[in-house]
Design a protein around this motif. Structure first.
Motif, PDB file in Angstrom:
ATOM      1  N   PHE A   1      -4.245  -2.626  -0.386  1.00  0.00           N
ATOM      2  CA  PHE A   1      -4.656  -3.476   0.736  1.00  0.00           C
ATOM      3  C   PHE A   1      -6.178  -3.473   0.893  1.00  0.00           C
ATOM      4  O   PHE A   1      -6.810  -4.530   1.028  1.00  0.00           O
ATOM      5  N   LEU A   2      -6.783  -2.292   0.839  1.00  0.00           N
ATOM      6  CA  LEU A   2      -8.231  -2.200   1.006  1.00  0.00           C
ATOM      7  C   LEU A   2      -8.978  -2.843  -0.160  1.00  0.00           C
ATOM      8  O   LEU A   2     -10.078  -3.369   0.016  1.00  0.00           O
ATOM      9  N   ALA A   3      -8.394  -2.808  -1.341  1.00  0.00           N
ATOM     10  CA  ALA A   3      -9.026  -3.404  -2.522  1.00  0.00           C
ATOM     11  C   ALA A   3      -8.919  -4.920  -2.525  1.00  0.00           C
ATOM     12  O   ALA A   3      -9.690  -5.598  -3.207  1.00  0.00           O
ATOM     13  N   SER A   4      -7.989  -5.444  -1.753  1.00  0.00           N
ATOM     14  CA  SER A   4      -7.723  -6.883  -1.768  1.00  0.00           C
ATOM     15  C   SER A   4      -8.579  -7.617  -0.742  1.00  0.00           C
ATOM     16  O   SER A   4      -9.202  -7.021   0.138  1.00  0.00           O
ATOM     17  N   ASP A   5      -8.551  -8.951  -0.822  1.00  0.00           N
ATOM     18  CA  ASP A   5      -9.270  -9.788   0.137  1.00  0.00           C
ATOM     19  C   ASP A   5      -8.661  -9.733   1.536  1.00  0.00           C
ATOM     20  O   ASP A   5      -9.294 -10.166   2.500  1.00  0.00           O
ATOM     21  N   LEU A   6      -7.444  -9.200   1.658  1.00  0.00           N
ATOM     22  CA  LEU A   6      -6.806  -9.123   2.969  1.00  0.00           C
ATOM     23  C   LEU A   6      -7.566  -8.203   3.925  1.00  0.00           C
ATOM     24  O   LEU A   6      -7.416  -8.299   5.143  1.00  0.00           O
ATOM     25  N   SER A   7      -8.369  -7.300   3.372  1.00  0.00           N
ATOM     26  CA  SER A   7      -9.103  -6.334   4.206  1.00  0.00           C
ATOM     27  C   SER A   7     -10.594  -6.662   4.291  1.00  0.00           C
ATOM     28  O   SER A   7     -11.403  -5.785   4.604  1.00  0.00           O
ATOM     29  N   ASP A   8     -10.969  -7.895   4.035  1.00  0.00           N
ATOM     30  CA  ASP A   8     -12.391  -8.240   3.925  1.00  0.00           C
ATOM     31  C   ASP A   8     -13.199  -8.009   5.198  1.00  0.00           C
ATOM     32  O   ASP A   8     -14.424  -7.898   5.127  1.00  0.00           O
ATOM     33  N   TYR A   9     -12.562  -7.950   6.354  1.00  0.00           N
ATOM     34  CA  TYR A   9     -13.324  -7.712   7.582  1.00  0.00           C
ATOM     35  C   TYR A   9     -13.161  -6.271   8.074  1.00  0.00           C
ATOM     36  O   TYR A   9     -13.344  -5.972   9.247  1.00  0.00           O
ATOM     37  N   MET A  10     -12.836  -5.383   7.157  1.00  0.00           N
ATOM     38  CA  MET A  10     -12.732  -3.958   7.472  1.00  0.00           C
ATOM     39  C   MET A  10     -13.792  -3.195   6.705  1.00  0.00           C
ATOM     40  O   MET A  10     -13.919  -3.347   5.492  1.00  0.00           O
ATOM     41  N   SER A  11     -14.540  -2.354   7.401  1.00  0.00           N
ATOM     42  CA  SER A  11     -15.492  -1.476   6.736  1.00  0.00           C
ATOM     43  C   SER A  11     -15.811  -0.301   7.647  1.00  0.00           C
ATOM     44  O   SER A  11     -15.760  -0.422   8.877  1.00  0.00           O
ATOM     45  N   GLY A  12     -16.117   0.831   7.034  1.00  0.00           N
ATOM     46  CA  GLY A  12     -16.439   2.036   7.792  1.00  0.00           C
ATOM     47  C   GLY A  12     -15.245   2.694   8.445  1.00  0.00           C
ATOM     48  O   GLY A  12     -15.399   3.512   9.355  1.00  0.00           O
ATOM     49  N   GLN A  13     -14.038   2.388   7.969  1.00  0.00           N
ATOM     50  CA  GLN A  13     -12.822   2.889   8.612  1.00  0.00           C
ATOM     51  C   GLN A  13     -12.194   4.046   7.846  1.00  0.00           C
ATOM     52  O   GLN A  13     -12.317   4.155   6.634  1.00  0.00           O
ATOM     53  N   TYR A  14     -11.518   4.891   8.596  1.00  0.00           N
ATOM     54  CA  TYR A  14     -10.719   5.993   8.055  1.00  0.00           C
ATOM     55  C   TYR A  14      -9.261   5.674   8.341  1.00  0.00           C
ATOM     56  O   TYR A  14      -8.868   5.553   9.503  1.00  0.00           O
ATOM     57  N   LEU A  15      -8.470   5.508   7.287  1.00  0.00           N
ATOM     58  CA  LEU A  15      -7.058   5.155   7.442  1.00  0.00           C
ATOM     59  C   LEU A  15      -6.181   6.338   7.059  1.00  0.00           C
ATOM     60  O   LEU A  15      -6.069   6.675   5.870  1.00  0.00           O
ATOM     61  N   PRO A  16      -5.557   7.005   8.039  1.00  0.00           N
ATOM     62  CA  PRO A  16      -4.640   8.100   7.699  1.00  0.00           C
ATOM     63  C   PRO A  16      -3.324   7.573   7.149  1.00  0.00           C
ATOM     64  O   PRO A  16      -2.786   6.586   7.650  1.00  0.00           O
ATOM     65  N   VAL A  17      -2.833   8.201   6.089  1.00  0.00           N
ATOM     66  CA  VAL A  17      -1.552   7.834   5.495  1.00  0.00           C
ATOM     67  C   VAL A  17      -0.714   9.099   5.479  1.00  0.00           C
ATOM     68  O   VAL A  17      -0.692   9.857   4.508  1.00  0.00           O
ATOM     69  N   ASN A  18      -0.051   9.345   6.606  1.00  0.00           N
ATOM     70  CA  ASN A  18       0.593  10.656   6.789  1.00  0.00           C
ATOM     71  C   ASN A  18       1.929  10.589   7.503  1.00  0.00           C
ATOM     72  O   ASN A  18       2.430  11.604   7.979  1.00  0.00           O
ATOM     73  N   GLY A  19       2.515   9.397   7.587  1.00  0.00           N
ATOM     74  CA  GLY A  19       3.812   9.269   8.234  1.00  0.00           C
ATOM     75  C   GLY A  19       3.788   9.509   9.732  1.00  0.00           C
ATOM     76  O   GLY A  19       4.834   9.689  10.345  1.00  0.00           O
TER      77      GLY A  19
END
Length: 252
Positions: free
Chosen positions: A229-247
């Motif tokens: 998702f972050l590598a794709s154009d879908l996340s183009d207006y996201m920057s400087g974010q920390y995304l936890p992936v921990n259920g």
């Protein structure tokens, strides 16, 4: 409307022969990216990742480079540009080993090796690709951190310190590189089933799964999907974010 498609994009994934890195490389390749599978020791496993991507219609090469060595990383970037013509995505994932010990049992050298190794990998890989990304006015820098940088655990002094540095440096990069069209984000996996966690006691994994709202620990593909998702154009207006992936084991 943006869609999840990486056709024509070029991605370097460090530490991509196993675990989270391998899953990231495979999923990026399956969505059309040309992938450079970086490895240090596991040549055969890196080639298996390359073969998987090619067998599923993608394009990939493997490259041996120690991410702690600037010349080695520069050679990887040079080869990437010669082979694919650009670099659009960097997944900074390579694992730097560390001791799991309480502070009172740690010697300073062990702490230093983890923190210096982690920051060297961050610096070397970023420095090697960022000029190209600035020139093309586009880039996705994605750093694999850890939930332990935000909610640490007993014995993870060195790891928590090193990954906290990654989180902070990434935020500063997002500020500095945003005007050049470069997005910088961090993914923080919780406990995930990989070679690195293979030897952790089964009871410990079950305990973490029990207090996680989704009632399981992570799999590499869980992290890879967020990276996609972050590598794709879908996340183009996201920057400087920390995304936890921990259920949901901790929430921000």
């Amino acid at each position: 409307m943006k869609k999840l498609d990486l056709t024509g994009k070029v991605a370097i994934v460090t530490g991509a022969s196993r675990g989270i890195g391998a899953s990231c490389a495979k999923i990026l390749g399956s969505f059309g990216a040309n992938v450079v599978v970086n490895y240090f020791n596991s040549e055969q496993k890196a080639q298996e990742v390359v073969n998987y991507i090619k067998d599923n219609g993608g394009n990939a090469i493997s490259f041996r480079a120690d991410v702690r060595n600037f010349e080695s990383v520069n050679e990887m970037v040079k080869t990437t540009l010669e082979k694919f013509g650009s670099i659009d995505i960097l997944i900074n994932n390579a694992n730097i080993n560390f001791p799991i010990k309480p502070f009172l049992e740690l010697d300073y050298k062990s702490i230093e090796e983890k923190i210096v190794g982690e920051t060297k990998a961050f610096y070397n890989c970023t420095k090697a690709v960022v000029t190209h990304m600035i020139n093309q006015k586009y880039g996705k820098l994605i750093y694999i951190s850890s939930s332990l940088s935000r909610q640490t655990a007993f014995g993870f002094f060195a790891h928590a310190g090193a990954k906290s540095a990654v989180d902070a440096m990434a935020k500063t990069l997002a500020l500095e590189l945003g005007p050049f069209g470069i997005r910088v984000n961090v993914v923080g996996p919780g406990l995930t089933n990989t070679d690195a966690t293979f030897n952790q006691p089964k009871e410990q994994k079950e305990m973490i799964a029990n207090f996680t709202p989704l009632k399981r620990i992570g799999e590499p593909i869980d992290v890879a999907k967020v990276v996609l998702f972050l590598a794709s154009d879908l996340s183009d207006y996201m920057s400087g974010q920390y995304l936890p992936v921990n259920g949901g084991s901790f929430m921000i």
